[in-house]
Design a protein around this motif. Structure first.
Motif, PDB file in Angstrom:
ATOM      1  N   LYS A   5       0.811  -1.211   0.000  1.00 34.29           N
ATOM      2  CA  LYS A   5       0.000   0.000   0.000  1.00 34.29           C
ATOM      3  C   LYS A   5       0.847   1.264   0.000  1.00 34.29           C
ATOM      4  O   LYS A   5       0.426   2.312  -0.488  1.00 34.29           O
ATOM      5  N   ASP A   6       2.049   1.194   0.581  1.00 32.64           N
ATOM      6  CA  ASP A   6       2.886   2.384   0.657  1.00 32.64           C
ATOM      7  C   ASP A   6       3.773   2.565  -0.577  1.00 32.64           C
ATOM      8  O   ASP A   6       4.568   3.495  -0.643  1.00 32.64           O
ATOM      9  N   GLN A   7       3.638   1.678  -1.560  1.00 29.72           N
ATOM     10  CA  GLN A   7       4.431   1.769  -2.784  1.00 29.72           C
ATOM     11  C   GLN A   7       3.569   2.346  -3.900  1.00 29.72           C
ATOM     12  O   GLN A   7       2.537   1.780  -4.251  1.00 29.72           O
ATOM     13  N   ASN A   8       4.021   3.457  -4.457  1.00 30.26           N
ATOM     14  CA  ASN A   8       3.279   4.150  -5.508  1.00 30.26           C
ATOM     15  C   ASN A   8       3.731   3.639  -6.876  1.00 30.26           C
ATOM     16  O   ASN A   8       4.890   3.801  -7.261  1.00 30.26           O
ATOM     17  N   PHE A   9       2.804   3.035  -7.606  1.00 26.18           N
ATOM     18  CA  PHE A   9       3.121   2.484  -8.925  1.00 26.18           C
ATOM     19  C   PHE A   9       3.714   3.551  -9.844  1.00 26.18           C
ATOM     20  O   PHE A   9       4.653   3.296 -10.605  1.00 26.18           O
ATOM     21  N   GLU A  10       3.186   4.767  -9.747  1.00 27.66           N
ATOM     22  CA  GLU A  10       3.630   5.823 -10.646  1.00 27.66           C
ATOM     23  C   GLU A  10       4.984   6.422 -10.252  1.00 27.66           C
ATOM     24  O   GLU A  10       5.477   7.326 -10.933  1.00 27.66           O
ATOM     25  N   HIS A  11       5.577   5.906  -9.174  1.00 22.42           N
ATOM     26  CA  HIS A  11       6.939   6.311  -8.827  1.00 22.42           C
ATOM     27  C   HIS A  11       7.973   5.321  -9.351  1.00 22.42           C
ATOM     28  O   HIS A  11       9.170   5.507  -9.150  1.00 22.42           O
ATOM     29  N   LEU A  12       7.518   4.276 -10.043  1.00 21.54           N
ATOM     30  CA  LEU A  12       8.443   3.297 -10.601  1.00 21.54           C
ATOM     31  C   LEU A  12       9.095   3.826 -11.882  1.00 21.54           C
ATOM     32  O   LEU A  12       8.482   4.565 -12.646  1.00 21.54           O
ATOM     33  N   ALA A  13      10.336   3.433 -12.090  1.00 25.86           N
ATOM     34  CA  ALA A  13      11.052   3.724 -13.327  1.00 25.86           C
ATOM     35  C   ALA A  13      11.859   2.497 -13.708  1.00 25.86           C
ATOM     36  O   ALA A  13      12.040   1.569 -12.901  1.00 25.86           O
ATOM     37  N   VAL A  14      12.348   2.468 -14.933  1.00 22.58           N
ATOM     38  CA  VAL A  14      13.111   1.331 -15.442  1.00 22.58           C
ATOM     39  C   VAL A  14      14.555   1.763 -15.640  1.00 22.58           C
ATOM     40  O   VAL A  14      14.838   2.760 -16.311  1.00 22.58           O
ATOM     41  N   ARG A  15      15.478   0.996 -15.025  1.00 21.51           N
ATOM     42  CA  ARG A  15      16.896   1.325 -15.101  1.00 21.51           C
ATOM     43  C   ARG A  15      17.673   0.212 -15.789  1.00 21.51           C
ATOM     44  O   ARG A  15      17.475  -0.969 -15.495  1.00 21.51           O
ATOM     45  N   ASP A  16      18.542   0.584 -16.701  1.00 20.83           N
ATOM     46  CA  ASP A  16      19.430  -0.360 -17.371  1.00 20.83           C
ATOM     47  C   ASP A  16      20.459  -0.857 -16.351  1.00 20.83           C
ATOM     48  O   ASP A  16      21.195  -0.058 -15.763  1.00 20.83           O
ATOM     49  N   VAL A  17      20.501  -2.150 -16.118  1.00 20.41           N
ATOM     50  CA  VAL A  17      21.402  -2.711 -15.103  1.00 20.41           C
ATOM     51  C   VAL A  17      22.858  -2.473 -15.479  1.00 20.41           C
ATOM     52  O   VAL A  17      23.703  -2.179 -14.619  1.00 20.41           O
ATOM     53  N   ASP A  18      23.191  -2.584 -16.758  1.00 19.54           N
ATOM     54  CA  ASP A  18      24.586  -2.426 -17.187  1.00 19.54           C
ATOM     55  C   ASP A  18      25.073  -0.987 -17.057  1.00 19.54           C
ATOM     56  O   ASP A  18      26.170  -0.735 -16.556  1.00 19.54           O
ATOM     57  N   THR A  19      24.271  -0.037 -17.507  1.00 22.13           N
ATOM     58  CA  THR A  19      24.712   1.360 -17.526  1.00 22.13           C
ATOM     59  C   THR A  19      24.254   2.147 -16.306  1.00 22.13           C
ATOM     60  O   THR A  19      24.734   3.263 -16.072  1.00 22.13           O
ATOM     61  N   GLN A  20      23.294   1.586 -15.541  1.00 22.52           N
ATOM     62  CA  GLN A  20      22.727   2.248 -14.370  1.00 22.52           C
ATOM     63  C   GLN A  20      22.048   3.575 -14.726  1.00 22.52           C
ATOM     64  O   GLN A  20      21.984   4.494 -13.902  1.00 22.52           O
ATOM     65  N   THR A  21      21.554   3.656 -15.952  1.00 21.42           N
ATOM     66  CA  THR A  21      20.817   4.840 -16.376  1.00 21.42           C
ATOM     67  C   THR A  21      19.341   4.491 -16.550  1.00 21.42           C
ATOM     68  O   THR A  21      18.992   3.365 -16.902  1.00 21.42           O
ATOM     69  N   LEU A  22      18.476   5.477 -16.305  1.00 20.63           N
ATOM     70  CA  LEU A  22      17.051   5.272 -16.513  1.00 20.63           C
ATOM     71  C   LEU A  22      16.738   5.303 -18.004  1.00 20.63           C
ATOM     72  O   LEU A  22      17.299   6.121 -18.749  1.00 20.63           O
ATOM     73  N   VAL A  23      15.847   4.423 -18.429  1.00 22.81           N
ATOM     74  CA  VAL A  23      15.398   4.419 -19.815  1.00 22.81           C
ATOM     75  C   VAL A  23      14.024   5.078 -19.880  1.00 22.81           C
ATOM     76  O   VAL A  23      13.318   5.185 -18.880  1.00 22.81           O
ATOM     77  N   VAL A  24      13.654   5.515 -21.070  1.00 22.48           N
ATOM     78  CA  VAL A  24      12.357   6.182 -21.249  1.00 22.48           C
ATOM     79  C   VAL A  24      11.234   5.193 -20.952  1.00 22.48           C
ATOM     80  O   VAL A  24      11.247   4.046 -21.401  1.00 22.48           O
TER      81      VAL A  24
END
Length: 393
Positions: free
Chosen positions: A54-73
């Protein structure tokens, strides 16, 4: 299970805890079993499958490339239209015969990347009642009930067609609003190329690029204009919407039809998910215009193509489906105005049929030759028949 573009499937979701029961980020593994690089294929992550606290907001999730540690669109979608976000989209890039890992992470809204709404669609009341859509590669439109009534009432400026019109853009930024605004001030402006492309694709009553029909004996029947519309999403990765049609008669068979259309970033083909009753086979058409082009059919491979000379340039159109869906084709030529079409015959399964239809204009530089266009269609059919394998750990 819902499907993403090219039938991508989320196979399993497993929550992973460490010994202290502290939740770790979920790792998304995307596996490519083909000998080609996979890109511009959209992964769909559903909120209900994540089993968030309940305390986790779905819209706060993002996707990060494990190799580069950068967020993807990524892009959030309210798929069912209930006002609550229920799906997260992103597009991985996976090399041939390999796998790639991404991580779901919680971020604050101000940590997200700024993105451009490349994938866009809207109802256009200022141009009668078009519905138009685009991405970074292509643009389309089709026509509503006011345009139909104008024809029926002999009012100039109407359009009676359920065909799909192609807008030939050669820039990667959005042009729909810009072209309509110019046309509103100067009628006919979007028929002239001012450096971004133009609308010089005649659709008329033809099927255009992917319009549907039902064949009875030797005659093709099709609906009139859409009667209502609903936009589902726009954004950097996908636009999608629903068009509804009045029931229509195919030689005594009443056909009920609704089209769920989507267009994803980096793709030349729109995805059509059709809910239809009254027929076991749908014929999807590509207009032949002056019948001066070259037809290529690969029914066993699930695609057909038409490459034609077009207003001093060249243009390719195509339809792609899964292997089991396409069951035949017909080069239908008639003296009736705008009714000559290349038809792909598609099998209806449980009152549904799914296919992809689109185009490439030589002036865009995307697929400037017949060979490059057909190579693209062949790669699309490989991808949709061999979806990426996606697992969560």
């Amino acid at each position: 299970m819902k499907k993403s573009i090219y039938y991508l499937c989320l196979l399993t979701f497993v929550l992973f805890y460490n010994c202290g029961s502290q939740k770790k980020n979920k790792i998304i593994t995307v596996k490519n079993n083909l000998e080609i690089t996979r890109s511009f294929e959209t992964i769909e992550i559903f909120k209900t499958d994540l089993q968030l606290d309940k305390d986790q907001n779905f819209e706060h999730l993002a996707v990060r490339d494990v190799d580069t540690q950068t967020l993807v669109v990524s892009q959030f979608v309210d798929e069912d239209g209930d006002g609550v976000t229920d799906m997260l989209l992103f597009q991985p890039k996976v090399e041939p015969k390999s796998e790639k890992q991404y991580e779901l992470v919680l971020v604050e809204p101000n940590e997200r990347q700024e993105t451009t709404e490349y994938c866009y669609s809207r109802f256009v009341p200022e141009r009668t009642d078009d519905y138009a859509w685009e991405n970074d590669k292509v643009a389309f439109r089709t026509y509503g009930p006011t345009a139909q009534k104008m024809i029926e009432d002999s009012v100039p400026g109407g359009t009676l067609s359920s065909g799909i019109d192609a807008w030939l853009k050669k820039v990667d930024y959005p042009i729909i609003n810009k072209w309509y605004a110019k046309n509103d001030k100067n009628p006919g402006a979007y028929h002239i190329d001012h450096g971004e492309g133009l609308d010089n694709f005649h659709v008329g009553s033809s099927r255009g690029v992917g319009g549907t029909a039902v064949k009875k004996d030797s005659i093709y029947y099709f609906s009139k204009n859409f009667t209502s519309w609903k936009t589902i999403t726009t954004g950097p990765i996908r636009t999608s919407f629903v068009l509804s049609y009045a029931d229509w008669d195919a030689d005594g068979n009443m056909i009920s039809e609704e089209k769920h259309i989507s267009l994803d970033y980096g793709n030349n083909l729109s995805k059509f998910e059709i809910d239809i009753t009254g027929t076991d086979v749908v014929s999807v058409g590509l207009t032949l215009h002056k019948n001066e082009g070259v037809i290529t059919e690969n029914v066993d491979g699930g695609w057909v193509s038409y490459w034609e000379p077009h207003e001093g340039s060249e243009l390719g159109t195509g339809i792609v489906s899964t292997y089991e869906t396409m069951i035949g084709y017909e080069n239908y030529v008639t003296n009736k105005k705008d009714e000559s079409n290349l038809y792909a015959h598609l099998k209806v399964h449980d009152n549904k049929v799914v296919y992809y239809a689109g185009f490439a204009w030589k002036e865009s530089g995307q697929y400037p030759t017949k060979e490059s266009w057909e190579k693209y269609l062949n790669e699309v059919r490989l991808k949709i028949n061999n979806p990426l394998e996606v697992t969560f750990n």
